[in-house]
Design a protein around this motif. Sequence first.
Motif, PDB file in Angstrom:
ATOM      1  N   GLN A   1      33.651  24.322  37.463  1.00  0.00           N
ATOM      2  CA  GLN A   1      32.284  24.411  36.951  1.00  0.00           C
ATOM      3  C   GLN A   1      31.804  25.855  37.073  1.00  0.00           C
ATOM      4  O   GLN A   1      31.946  26.486  38.116  1.00  0.00           O
ATOM      5  CB  GLN A   1      31.347  23.482  37.739  1.00  0.00           C
ATOM      6  CG  GLN A   1      31.683  22.001  37.620  1.00  0.00           C
ATOM      7  CD  GLN A   1      31.467  21.482  36.200  1.00  0.00           C
ATOM      8  OE1 GLN A   1      30.884  22.148  35.343  1.00  0.00           O
ATOM      9  NE2 GLN A   1      31.956  20.270  35.943  1.00  0.00           N
ATOM     10  N   PRO A   2      31.291  26.430  35.974  1.00  0.00           N
ATOM     11  CA  PRO A   2      30.894  27.848  36.013  1.00  0.00           C
ATOM     12  C   PRO A   2      29.988  28.202  37.183  1.00  0.00           C
ATOM     13  O   PRO A   2      30.100  29.315  37.738  1.00  0.00           O
ATOM     14  CB  PRO A   2      30.181  28.043  34.667  1.00  0.00           C
ATOM     15  CG  PRO A   2      30.813  27.026  33.768  1.00  0.00           C
ATOM     16  CD  PRO A   2      31.082  25.840  34.646  1.00  0.00           C
ATOM     17  N   GLU A   3      29.100  27.279  37.577  1.00  0.00           N
ATOM     18  CA  GLU A   3      28.193  27.590  38.685  1.00  0.00           C
ATOM     19  C   GLU A   3      28.927  27.677  40.029  1.00  0.00           C
ATOM     20  O   GLU A   3      28.375  28.195  41.019  1.00  0.00           O
ATOM     21  CB  GLU A   3      27.080  26.544  38.780  1.00  0.00           C
ATOM     22  CG  GLU A   3      27.551  25.121  39.014  1.00  0.00           C
ATOM     23  CD  GLU A   3      27.817  24.380  37.719  1.00  0.00           C
ATOM     24  OE1 GLU A   3      27.877  23.137  37.773  1.00  0.00           O
ATOM     25  OE2 GLU A   3      27.947  25.045  36.665  1.00  0.00           O
ATOM     26  N   ASN A   4      30.185  27.188  40.079  1.00  0.00           N
ATOM     27  CA  ASN A   4      30.958  27.249  41.331  1.00  0.00           C
ATOM     28  C   ASN A   4      31.854  28.476  41.408  1.00  0.00           C
ATOM     29  O   ASN A   4      32.520  28.686  42.419  1.00  0.00           O
ATOM     30  CB  ASN A   4      31.815  25.993  41.475  1.00  0.00           C
ATOM     31  CG  ASN A   4      30.988  24.743  41.692  1.00  0.00           C
ATOM     32  OD1 ASN A   4      29.892  24.809  42.256  1.00  0.00           O
ATOM     33  ND2 ASN A   4      31.489  23.597  41.233  1.00  0.00           N
ATOM     34  N   ILE A   5      31.880  29.262  40.344  1.00  0.00           N
ATOM     35  CA  ILE A   5      32.688  30.488  40.356  1.00  0.00           C
ATOM     36  C   ILE A   5      31.882  31.600  41.020  1.00  0.00           C
ATOM     37  O   ILE A   5      30.800  31.968  40.556  1.00  0.00           O
ATOM     38  CB  ILE A   5      33.114  30.884  38.929  1.00  0.00           C
ATOM     39  CG1 ILE A   5      33.999  29.786  38.323  1.00  0.00           C
ATOM     40  CG2 ILE A   5      33.863  32.205  38.956  1.00  0.00           C
ATOM     41  CD1 ILE A   5      34.432  30.061  36.901  1.00  0.00           C
ATOM     42  N   LYS A   6      32.414  32.149  42.112  1.00  0.00           N
ATOM     43  CA  LYS A   6      31.670  33.117  42.928  1.00  0.00           C
ATOM     44  C   LYS A   6      31.833  34.545  42.432  1.00  0.00           C
ATOM     45  O   LYS A   6      30.947  35.377  42.625  1.00  0.00           O
ATOM     46  CB  LYS A   6      32.143  33.036  44.379  1.00  0.00           C
ATOM     47  CG  LYS A   6      32.087  31.632  44.973  1.00  0.00           C
ATOM     48  CD  LYS A   6      32.791  31.591  46.316  1.00  0.00           C
ATOM     49  CE  LYS A   6      32.901  30.168  46.838  1.00  0.00           C
ATOM     50  NZ  LYS A   6      33.658  30.091  48.096  1.00  0.00           N
TER      51      LYS A   6
ATOM     52  N   PHE B   1      44.949  30.772  48.574  1.00  0.00           N
ATOM     53  CA  PHE B   1      44.117  31.604  47.709  1.00  0.00           C
ATOM     54  C   PHE B   1      42.923  30.783  47.204  1.00  0.00           C
ATOM     55  O   PHE B   1      43.057  29.590  46.935  1.00  0.00           O
ATOM     56  CB  PHE B   1      44.928  32.121  46.515  1.00  0.00           C
ATOM     57  CG  PHE B   1      46.196  32.833  46.890  1.00  0.00           C
ATOM     58  CD1 PHE B   1      46.234  34.208  47.027  1.00  0.00           C
ATOM     59  CD2 PHE B   1      47.368  32.119  47.104  1.00  0.00           C
ATOM     60  CE1 PHE B   1      47.416  34.865  47.365  1.00  0.00           C
ATOM     61  CE2 PHE B   1      48.559  32.759  47.435  1.00  0.00           C
ATOM     62  CZ  PHE B   1      48.578  34.135  47.576  1.00  0.00           C
ATOM     63  N   ASP B   2      41.794  31.456  47.061  1.00  0.00           N
ATOM     64  CA  ASP B   2      40.583  30.799  46.560  1.00  0.00           C
ATOM     65  C   ASP B   2      40.417  31.141  45.082  1.00  0.00           C
ATOM     66  O   ASP B   2      40.075  32.280  44.728  1.00  0.00           O
ATOM     67  CB  ASP B   2      39.374  31.276  47.367  1.00  0.00           C
ATOM     68  CG  ASP B   2      38.108  30.506  47.023  1.00  0.00           C
ATOM     69  OD1 ASP B   2      38.139  29.698  46.067  1.00  0.00           O
ATOM     70  OD2 ASP B   2      37.095  30.703  47.718  1.00  0.00           O
ATOM     71  N   LEU B   3      40.645  30.147  44.199  1.00  0.00           N
ATOM     72  CA  LEU B   3      40.552  30.391  42.763  1.00  0.00           C
ATOM     73  C   LEU B   3      39.119  30.449  42.270  1.00  0.00           C
ATOM     74  O   LEU B   3      38.890  30.811  41.114  1.00  0.00           O
ATOM     75  CB  LEU B   3      41.306  29.303  41.993  1.00  0.00           C
ATOM     76  CG  LEU B   3      42.818  29.240  42.238  1.00  0.00           C
ATOM     77  CD1 LEU B   3      43.469  28.281  41.259  1.00  0.00           C
ATOM     78  CD2 LEU B   3      43.462  30.612  42.147  1.00  0.00           C
ATOM     79  N   SER B   4      38.174  30.138  43.114  1.00  0.00           N
ATOM     80  CA  SER B   4      36.774  30.265  42.717  1.00  0.00           C
ATOM     81  C   SER B   4      36.195  31.611  43.151  1.00  0.00           C
ATOM     82  O   SER B   4      35.033  31.908  42.862  1.00  0.00           O
ATOM     83  CB  SER B   4      35.943  29.133  43.337  1.00  0.00           C
ATOM     84  OG  SER B   4      35.889  29.255  44.753  1.00  0.00           O
ATOM     85  N   ASP B   5      36.997  32.421  43.820  1.00  0.00           N
ATOM     86  CA  ASP B   5      36.513  33.708  44.325  1.00  0.00           C
ATOM     87  C   ASP B   5      37.538  34.807  44.035  1.00  0.00           C
ATOM     88  O   ASP B   5      37.976  35.532  44.927  1.00  0.00           O
ATOM     89  CB  ASP B   5      36.243  33.603  45.831  1.00  0.00           C
ATOM     90  CG  ASP B   5      35.464  34.803  46.366  1.00  0.00           C
ATOM     91  OD1 ASP B   5      34.930  35.588  45.553  1.00  0.00           O
ATOM     92  OD2 ASP B   5      35.397  34.971  47.603  1.00  0.00           O
ATOM     93  N   GLY B   6      37.917  34.911  42.782  1.00  0.00           N
ATOM     94  CA  GLY B   6      38.810  35.988  42.375  1.00  0.00           C
ATOM     95  C   GLY B   6      40.235  35.842  42.844  1.00  0.00           C
ATOM     96  O   GLY B   6      40.996  36.816  42.823  1.00  0.00           O
ATOM     97  N   GLY B   7      40.654  34.644  43.287  1.00  0.00           N
ATOM     98  CA  GLY B   7      42.012  34.438  43.757  1.00  0.00           C
ATOM     99  C   GLY B   7      42.330  35.158  45.044  1.00  0.00           C
ATOM    100  O   GLY B   7      43.496  35.412  45.342  1.00  0.00           O
TER     101      GLY B   7
ATOM    102  N   ALA C   1      37.067  31.091  30.296  1.00  0.00           N
ATOM    103  CA  ALA C   1      36.595  30.492  29.038  1.00  0.00           C
ATOM    104  C   ALA C   1      36.096  29.092  29.339  1.00  0.00           C
ATOM    105  O   ALA C   1      36.904  28.207  29.659  1.00  0.00           O
ATOM    106  CB  ALA C   1      37.732  30.461  28.016  1.00  0.00           C
ATOM    107  N   ASP C   2      34.785  28.906  29.291  1.00  0.00           N
ATOM    108  CA  ASP C   2      34.179  27.592  29.582  1.00  0.00           C
ATOM    109  C   ASP C   2      34.582  27.087  30.965  1.00  0.00           C
ATOM    110  O   ASP C   2      34.823  25.890  31.169  1.00  0.00           O
ATOM    111  CB  ASP C   2      34.589  26.561  28.527  1.00  0.00           C
ATOM    112  CG  ASP C   2      34.122  26.935  27.120  1.00  0.00           C
ATOM    113  OD1 ASP C   2      33.099  27.644  27.018  1.00  0.00           O
ATOM    114  OD2 ASP C   2      34.789  26.544  26.161  1.00  0.00           O
ATOM    115  N   GLY C   3      34.649  27.995  31.941  1.00  0.00           N
ATOM    116  CA  GLY C   3      35.022  27.605  33.300  1.00  0.00           C
ATOM    117  C   GLY C   3      36.521  27.492  33.515  1.00  0.00           C
ATOM    118  O   GLY C   3      36.959  27.179  34.631  1.00  0.00           O
ATOM    119  N   ILE C   4      37.309  27.721  32.487  1.00  0.00           N
ATOM    120  CA  ILE C   4      38.770  27.664  32.626  1.00  0.00           C
ATOM    121  C   ILE C   4      39.263  29.047  33.054  1.00  0.00           C
ATOM    122  O   ILE C   4      39.010  30.041  32.372  1.00  0.00           O
ATOM    123  CB  ILE C   4      39.432  27.258  31.298  1.00  0.00           C
ATOM    124  CG1 ILE C   4      38.949  25.873  30.863  1.00  0.00           C
ATOM    125  CG2 ILE C   4      40.953  27.276  31.425  1.00  0.00           C
ATOM    126  CD1 ILE C   4      39.396  25.468  29.483  1.00  0.00           C
TER     127      ILE C   4
END
Length: 351
Positions: free
Chosen positions: A253-258, A303-309, A267-270
Amino acid sequence: MSSQDIPEENLPSEQGDAHDGAVATTADPFADPGLPPHEHRVQDIDERAAKRSERVIAFLFLLSMLATVGFIASYVALPVDKIIYVYPIGHVSALNFSLGLTLGVALFCIGAGAVHWARTLMSDVEVADDRHPISAEPEVKAKVLADFKAGAEESAFGRRKLIRNTMFGALALVPLSGVVLLRDLGPLPGTKLRHTRWSAGKLLINQNTNQPLRPEDISVGSLTFAVPEGMKEDDHDFQQEVAKAALMIVRIQPENIKDKKELDWSADGIVAYSKICTHVGCPISLYEQQTHHVLCPCHQSTFDLSDGGRVIFGPAGHALPQLRIKVNEKGYLEALGDFAEPVGPSFWERG
């Protein structure tokens, strides 16, 4: 049985002069017989013969040097896959045959030259010396040093300069054979570590179905693996290229990407990240939906994929490289270029 019981004719009689003037009597039946008279070699009495031996030894050392040069030239010039016929062996690798032949000649000539030197020009006078206690007295130490100096003089090492110089040349070149063997660690990579098969406009192909990926094919919480468009498993370099280009795709979800850069490159949260662990290059395959963490099964780098890996646990040295993607006009996911940094483990040139 005592000596009184032995018949008189069987007892040892007095012998002639022994080594150092010792006389063998019935009280000393095992006297030192001494050394036989020394026989001079032809090189000891004929300087022309000594010169011939010197030239032979120098020739062997020079031949060793040439063989070492041939070893290095063969290693550089001959391709790995070239096959030749050698009677009576049959078909063999040209590279292996030339390396074995030249290295064998180089080592043999050094050994043969050293043996011929010792047998023809170095002193061969036998010297008897009495045993002495292990702890050496100052006089013994002085004698050892004097013997060493005398041995060096008798070897003609300083006088036979042609032998000495060619031997040094052969010994100096032979280690180069081991140095060039470092090429077997692999060809120089050049810029291959910095580039993969990804480029602008290449579609993301599902590695399982071999079909282009659409955004609707990727659900939240799933993990999908992709390769660049145009790669085929029967390509001769497929394994090498997929080891760098393998991609894992998740939808967050885009809002969960830090990380703002990660959001801009999605692209659309992908989001698309390299599947290759930045520790030792193992393929990452374990994904936790709730935390958006991926785990490398080899050494547990996480690795955290929501925080730049970025790395949050384990021995990995840096974050997973991200691939910038978009949805094209036909509704398929495509790359906007290659990875911005080298994928996989660290290496010394990496900035």
